[in-house]
Scaffold this motif. Sequence first.
Motif, PDB file in Angstrom:
ATOM      1  N   PRO A  96       8.650  13.045   7.132  1.00  0.00           N
ATOM      2  CA  PRO A  96       9.280  12.467   5.945  1.00  0.00           C
ATOM      3  C   PRO A  96       8.602  11.149   5.582  1.00  0.00           C
ATOM      4  CG  PRO A  96      10.697  12.254   7.867  1.00  0.00           C
ATOM      5  CD  PRO A  96       9.540  13.101   8.286  1.00  0.00           C
ATOM      6  N   HIS A  97       8.351  10.986   4.280  1.00  0.00           N
ATOM      7  CA  HIS A  97       7.686   9.754   3.853  1.00  0.00           C
ATOM      8  C   HIS A  97       8.693   8.619   3.803  1.00  0.00           C
ATOM      9  CE1 HIS A  97       5.798   6.878   1.095  1.00  0.00           C
ATOM     10  NE2 HIS A  97       4.709   7.261   1.741  1.00  0.00           N
ATOM     11  N   PRO A  98       8.460   7.590   4.568  1.00  0.00           N
ATOM     12  CA  PRO A  98       9.429   6.495   4.550  1.00  0.00           C
ATOM     13  C   PRO A  98       9.345   5.748   3.226  1.00  0.00           C
ATOM     14  CG  PRO A  98       7.534   5.939   5.909  1.00  0.00           C
ATOM     15  CD  PRO A  98       7.296   7.315   5.397  1.00  0.00           C
ATOM     16  N   PHE A 158       3.578  -2.167  -6.976  1.00  0.00           N
ATOM     17  CA  PHE A 158       4.750  -1.568  -6.345  1.00  0.00           C
ATOM     18  C   PHE A 158       6.007  -2.100  -7.028  1.00  0.00           C
ATOM     19  CE2 PHE A 158       1.469  -2.282  -3.157  1.00  0.00           C
ATOM     20  CZ  PHE A 158       1.243  -1.001  -2.705  1.00  0.00           C
ATOM     21  N   PRO A 159       6.829  -1.229  -7.581  1.00  0.00           N
ATOM     22  CA  PRO A 159       8.075  -1.725  -8.176  1.00  0.00           C
ATOM     23  C   PRO A 159       9.025  -2.253  -7.109  1.00  0.00           C
ATOM     24  CG  PRO A 159       7.987   0.671  -8.251  1.00  0.00           C
ATOM     25  CD  PRO A 159       6.680   0.223  -7.710  1.00  0.00           C
ATOM     26  N   GLU A 160       9.016  -1.618  -5.963  1.00  0.00           N
ATOM     27  CA  GLU A 160       9.810  -2.079  -4.830  1.00  0.00           C
ATOM     28  C   GLU A 160       8.854  -2.357  -3.691  1.00  0.00           C
ATOM     29  OE1 GLU A 160      12.917  -2.601  -5.186  1.00  0.00           O
ATOM     30  OE2 GLU A 160      13.063  -1.624  -7.160  1.00  0.00           O
ATOM     31  N   PRO A 161       9.206  -3.297  -2.793  1.00  0.00           N
ATOM     32  CA  PRO A 161       8.332  -3.517  -1.637  1.00  0.00           C
ATOM     33  C   PRO A 161       8.123  -2.212  -0.890  1.00  0.00           C
ATOM     34  CG  PRO A 161      10.029  -5.193  -1.754  1.00  0.00           C
ATOM     35  CD  PRO A 161      10.356  -4.191  -2.801  1.00  0.00           C
ATOM     36  N   PRO A 162       6.876  -1.838  -0.629  1.00  0.00           N
ATOM     37  CA  PRO A 162       6.610  -0.533  -0.026  1.00  0.00           C
ATOM     38  C   PRO A 162       6.860  -0.541   1.480  1.00  0.00           C
ATOM     39  CG  PRO A 162       4.581  -1.709  -0.366  1.00  0.00           C
ATOM     40  CD  PRO A 162       5.674  -2.600  -0.893  1.00  0.00           C
ATOM     41  N   HIS A 163       6.878   0.662   2.034  1.00  0.00           N
ATOM     42  CA  HIS A 163       7.005   0.784   3.481  1.00  0.00           C
ATOM     43  C   HIS A 163       5.710   0.337   4.155  1.00  0.00           C
ATOM     44  CE1 HIS A 163       7.648   2.410   7.447  1.00  0.00           C
ATOM     45  NE2 HIS A 163       6.494   3.045   7.333  1.00  0.00           N
ATOM     46  N   VAL A 164       5.851  -0.407   5.215  1.00  0.00           N
ATOM     47  CA  VAL A 164       4.667  -0.893   5.917  1.00  0.00           C
ATOM     48  C   VAL A 164       4.617  -0.250   7.294  1.00  0.00           C
ATOM     49  CG1 VAL A 164       3.505  -2.899   6.859  1.00  0.00           C
ATOM     50  CG2 VAL A 164       4.773  -3.080   4.724  1.00  0.00           C
ATOM     51  N   PRO A 190       4.537   8.582  -6.691  1.00  0.00           N
ATOM     52  CA  PRO A 190       4.862   8.646  -5.260  1.00  0.00           C
ATOM     53  C   PRO A 190       3.679   9.205  -4.494  1.00  0.00           C
ATOM     54  CG  PRO A 190       6.181  10.220  -6.526  1.00  0.00           C
ATOM     55  CD  PRO A 190       5.426   9.404  -7.508  1.00  0.00           C
ATOM     56  N   PRO A 191       3.396   8.690  -3.316  1.00  0.00           N
ATOM     57  CA  PRO A 191       2.188   9.074  -2.609  1.00  0.00           C
ATOM     58  C   PRO A 191       2.116  10.565  -2.335  1.00  0.00           C
ATOM     59  CG  PRO A 191       3.328   7.269  -1.496  1.00  0.00           C
ATOM     60  CD  PRO A 191       4.197   7.701  -2.597  1.00  0.00           C
ATOM     61  N   GLU A 192       3.271  11.176  -2.069  1.00  0.00           N
ATOM     62  CA  GLU A 192       3.185  12.600  -1.719  1.00  0.00           C
ATOM     63  C   GLU A 192       2.745  13.427  -2.906  1.00  0.00           C
ATOM     64  OE1 GLU A 192       7.596  11.542  -1.517  1.00  0.00           O
ATOM     65  OE2 GLU A 192       5.685  10.550  -1.443  1.00  0.00           O
ATOM     66  N   ALA A 193       2.906  12.888  -4.100  1.00  0.00           N
ATOM     67  CA  ALA A 193       2.419  13.629  -5.262  1.00  0.00           C
ATOM     68  C   ALA A 193       0.904  13.692  -5.201  1.00  0.00           C
ATOM     69  CB  ALA A 193       2.853  12.950  -6.551  1.00  0.00           C
ATOM     70  N   GLY A 194       0.287  12.551  -4.829  1.00  0.00           N
ATOM     71  CA  GLY A 194      -1.129  12.569  -4.493  1.00  0.00           C
ATOM     72  C   GLY A 194      -2.060  12.811  -5.663  1.00  0.00           C
ATOM     73  N   ARG A 195      -1.565  13.216  -6.772  1.00  0.00           N
ATOM     74  CA  ARG A 195      -2.465  13.507  -7.882  1.00  0.00           C
ATOM     75  C   ARG A 195      -2.879  12.210  -8.561  1.00  0.00           C
ATOM     76  NH1 ARG A 195       1.548  17.048  -8.195  1.00  0.00           N
ATOM     77  NH2 ARG A 195       2.668  15.764  -9.713  1.00  0.00           N
ATOM     78  N   PRO A 196      -4.010  12.245  -9.261  1.00  0.00           N
ATOM     79  CA  PRO A 196      -4.369  11.075 -10.045  1.00  0.00           C
ATOM     80  C   PRO A 196      -3.246  10.792 -11.036  1.00  0.00           C
ATOM     81  CG  PRO A 196      -6.049  12.791 -10.188  1.00  0.00           C
ATOM     82  CD  PRO A 196      -4.936  13.344  -9.402  1.00  0.00           C
ATOM     83  N   ALA A 197      -2.986   9.522 -11.234  1.00  0.00           N
ATOM     84  CA  ALA A 197      -1.889   9.163 -12.117  1.00  0.00           C
ATOM     85  C   ALA A 197      -2.195   9.641 -13.516  1.00  0.00           C
ATOM     86  CB  ALA A 197      -1.687   7.663 -12.105  1.00  0.00           C
TER      87      ALA A 197
END
Lengths: 364, 301, 566
Positions: C560-562, C529-535, C11-18
Amino acid sequence: MIAHATLLALLGTPSPAKIPGSYFGMPEQASTIAGDVDWMYDFITWLCIFFFVVIVGAMVYFVFKYRRRAHVADTGGPTHNTPLEVTWTVIPLILVIAIFYIGLKGYVHITTPPANSYEIEVIGQRWFWTFRYPNGAAETNILHVPVGRPVKLTMESDDVIHAMFIPAFRVKQDVVPGRRTELWFEATREGEFDLFCAEYCGTQHSQMIGKVIVYDEDEFEVVIEELARWIDKVPDEKLHLAGALMYNQCSSCHTLDGSDLIGPSFKETHELFKAAGTRQLIDGTTVAVDDDYLQQSILKPLDQIAKGYPSSMPPGIGTQLGDRKLQALVQFIIRLDEVAPDGNLIEVNRQDIVVEEVEAEEAE
Amino acid sequence: MTVSPAHAHEHPDFLRHHFNTPKQQFEAGKLGMWLFLATEVLLFGGLFVGYSVWRGNHPEMFKAGSIFLNTNLGAVNTAVLILSSITMAAAVTMAQRNKRGALMLFLSLTLAGAVTFLVIKYFEYTHKFHLGIYPGLKFYEKPAGDSHTLSGSLVNDAGGVDLVLVKGTGPLGQDVTVADTPEAEPTTVAPAAIGPAGLAQDALEPGDRPADDGHAEHLTHPLQDPHRPANVHMFFNIYYLMTGLHGVHVAAGIGVLTWLLIGAAKGRFSSAYFTPVDLGGLYWHVVDLIWIFLFPLFYLI
Amino acid sequence: MTTIDVTKPMPPEAGRPAEGTNYLNHTTGIKSWLLTMDHKRIGVMYLVSILTSFFLAGIFGLLIRTELIAPGHTIMDADAYNMMFTLHGAIMVFLVIIPSVPASLGNFVLPIMLGAKDVAFPRLNLFSYYLWVTGAIFAVAAIIFGGVDTGWTLYVPYSTTGTEMNGIIFLSMAVFVLGFSSIFTGLNFIVTIHRLRPPGMTWFKMPLFLWAIYATGIIQVMATPVIGITVLLLIVERAFGIGIFDASLGGDPILFQHFFWFYSHPAVYIMILPGMGIISELISVHSHKHIFGYRFIAFSSVAIALFGFIVWGHHMFVSSQSPLMNVLFSAITFSVSIPSAVKIFNWLATLYKGSISLNTPMLYALSFIFLFTIGGLTGLHLGTLATDIHLHDTYFVVAHFHYVMMGGAIIALIGGIHHWWPKITGRMYSEFWGRIACGLVFVGFNVTFFIQFVMGSKGMPRRYWDYTDKYMIYHVISTVGSYIMALGFFITAAYLIHSLFRGRKAPANPWGGRSLEWQCSSPPPAENFPEPPHVGDCYDFSVLEWDEEEQGYHWRHDIPHPVGEA
């Protein structure tokens, strides 16, 4: 100087006579159109400099003024401004229309040869130019033209595409096989100027260069008259020296020192002749290197291709020469040891071998 | 290959992993096919432009050459291709209606049309080769049924030199006969005026050439016609090039139709998934359409 | 095969390298690369192949410059020189610049930027890559079997009857095959952009890079078939001498030039448009400011693509095409300069009131503006009929197209590589060496090519192995410049390769970009993206904030992250 050009740009009245020359590195001007072309070139260049300074100036200023001072994710600021964007679309549009128009005016002039032009036929071959004059004179790689008189070149190619390019005159035209193309200019100054082939044509493309020599009208008449008749005034015993004068036609393919270029070295041919030897041909046969062979291999080069060499000599070369010049070349090869003793051509001047009496005797 | 099990159950078998719905996949395929067909049309478009330019430069060589084409065979081939287009359209409809047997029948009929076309084309080509009407410079070597020798320079009625043949080695090392014009004066090689090659030399006045008095009809090779214009071989080069490239596309069409037929036999297509049949049909229609242009351009006008 | 858990992006808010798996390591083995249908791996394979070709053709370029440092024979004879500039041109154009940005970076980021899992036709995508490889093999065969010395323009009749070198047939086949590689790439991208946009991704929410790739795709699909048929005709003519381009046999050599430039001029826009797309991204992201005039930039890409089709005749002003055609082509040529000017002004306006980070990618973007401005403006000299007659086929033209092709397309490619390097490899490179190398390339480039404008104005024709002494000083300067530039490129190669092994792990969003690829981890997971992401608005960076600890940007904590559809 800058103010001068700007003023001219604003007035829109190109006046080549008053312009000393290009500010931006164009070569010397030696034709009637060169001034106009340079004026356009300078005008466009000034315009480019203006836009370059505006664009790069703004860029450098913004980069300095708005350099990052902290890790800001987003600075806000304007995202669009339609009137501004329309403005910077329309202004360049008007400018390029103006540039197109002045370019068009100059072009119409450049492509329209005056009716009273002096006509010279040009043949482009790999890798030399042949110029033929109305009086029958012909010369290789040196174009003689009169000053102050429009000259029209009618050009043909014998093999691939070439291009006639005379920088000092600001003219260029492709020479295309199967078409006759034209190019005209009027020289404004006497002197010698470069002449290039500008369309890539193979191995010796960069050697397909020559000179334009501009004379005053009277001197020009004398020069081409001499050009048409000099070979007839060379006595038989000096024909090999006349051949030496014509060797520059052959030099891009045949050396004098025994090294190989496109064709066999003349030295080799000469030695074979002296030794009454034979030459291997590409079809497996051999041929005796004698007087007849030398003539035939100039006249019909494709009939007897020497083994190990490409069949690339244009047949037109020999047939254009005429009998006397052909004999001169044959004698040149036969007596090569006299004209090029160490692989280097001895110095020959046309004046020294021409004997005026020959003509006089025949006249009697 | 990276379809995760979780996705598999929501996706029908034919739906590839990166599409969300069958409709999306179908529309993507269809748009892709149309774009591909646009490139095909442009590929042939180059040749059609070339045809216009060459014909514009040398109308007489098209006139003199086209009488050697068999209009009847061309017309039969045109009919065959139009019919095969109809059967192809029917095949698509049958796929959409889940009628597997009818789909296979119509695909087979289309395939038969494609094969018939190539067979007829084969006979047309081989007949011309038999007469010595070859592509390339072999055209000038040995016209069948011509008694006098044609080696050396060929002087045509218009006074120009067609060409002079020089034996040599070709770029691939093969023995070829290359054309040269060593003896020709520049004026016969190059036209007298600025313009495309041969404009001045080849344009025959109507009176110069015996009008269609029928004498050309019994000729078997253009070189037997003493009044032929220069460079008549060019017509056949262009003919072989354009019909040849079209023939390659018909052959590719046979491959596609065979593949579709096998798929239909295996029951891969249904009203839910008929994309390959639909796209194959589009391709086949374009191949037909190109022939619809080639036929009049070469055989009729 | 992987399980669904690990293919999910961080998730983007995690922000860490995968941590765990990503597209690089989720499967292993050489076959998992060579047979992959993952657009990211195909993009990486393209990138490696294209940069290898760039290295090779660059070496040829250096050899050319070295030969020209003095008149006459310096290091090679005329035939070798002619072969050298032919290969330099042909490889740079057909193997490097035309596929460069779309096939490598475009392949990598296009589906991610769009929020798709892959391109529309992954198999076709892999097939395109192998067509490229086949083309490269043909090009090498051309060098080995006979060589080729026609110049990349392959003009008849030189290429059909003029040259003894038989590599021309192989080179033509290479061009044919590479053309179809390019067509399929463009076709794939057009369909992807039309049909695979997730819900919410409207046309005017697409990053400008995608608009550029879309416009490029149109040109690739519509122009490339014509070069295909042209080289096919050339092969037939060369092999069998049928005479379609041979005036003495009733053909027309000028027709070849029309065919050739009908493709090769639009191909100039295949080369430069994706570069412009990259610059639009770079300028906005590294200025931390919304792009200025989105719609004008987007439409200017399409306008360039369309105008680009009808200006080819300006390459033939002295070819003996009719004066009327020259006038028409000159007029239309000027019209194509307007959309390019619009882009430049919009980029400048984007800089205005930004917060400009002089990162390596940004330095390349600024270099692009500098160099492309020169390249574009000097096009005015060449579009103007009267001046082009003098400048045509001189070094002025050589300088002009290097400023556009190299100063534009290649500099944008290198800038784009630096911009997306953390995303592609998951590693950061040395900023210090990056800036040094960029400076060397910039200086070296200008020294090499600016002097060629002067040389060309003075009448030095191009493709000359030998020249008169008066041009020597310019050639010496130019050659020295090319060595400086080469040094810059070698440093670039060194620190990039070094970063692969020793580079700091890259955060998900090192620069502060908002387009969707920065919401994936670095490197991205296999299925994006497993699901279509927020645009959202991909140039609205106000939702991001800097995180000192991870040295990158992430989604603001107070917003809040959409998730999913907007």
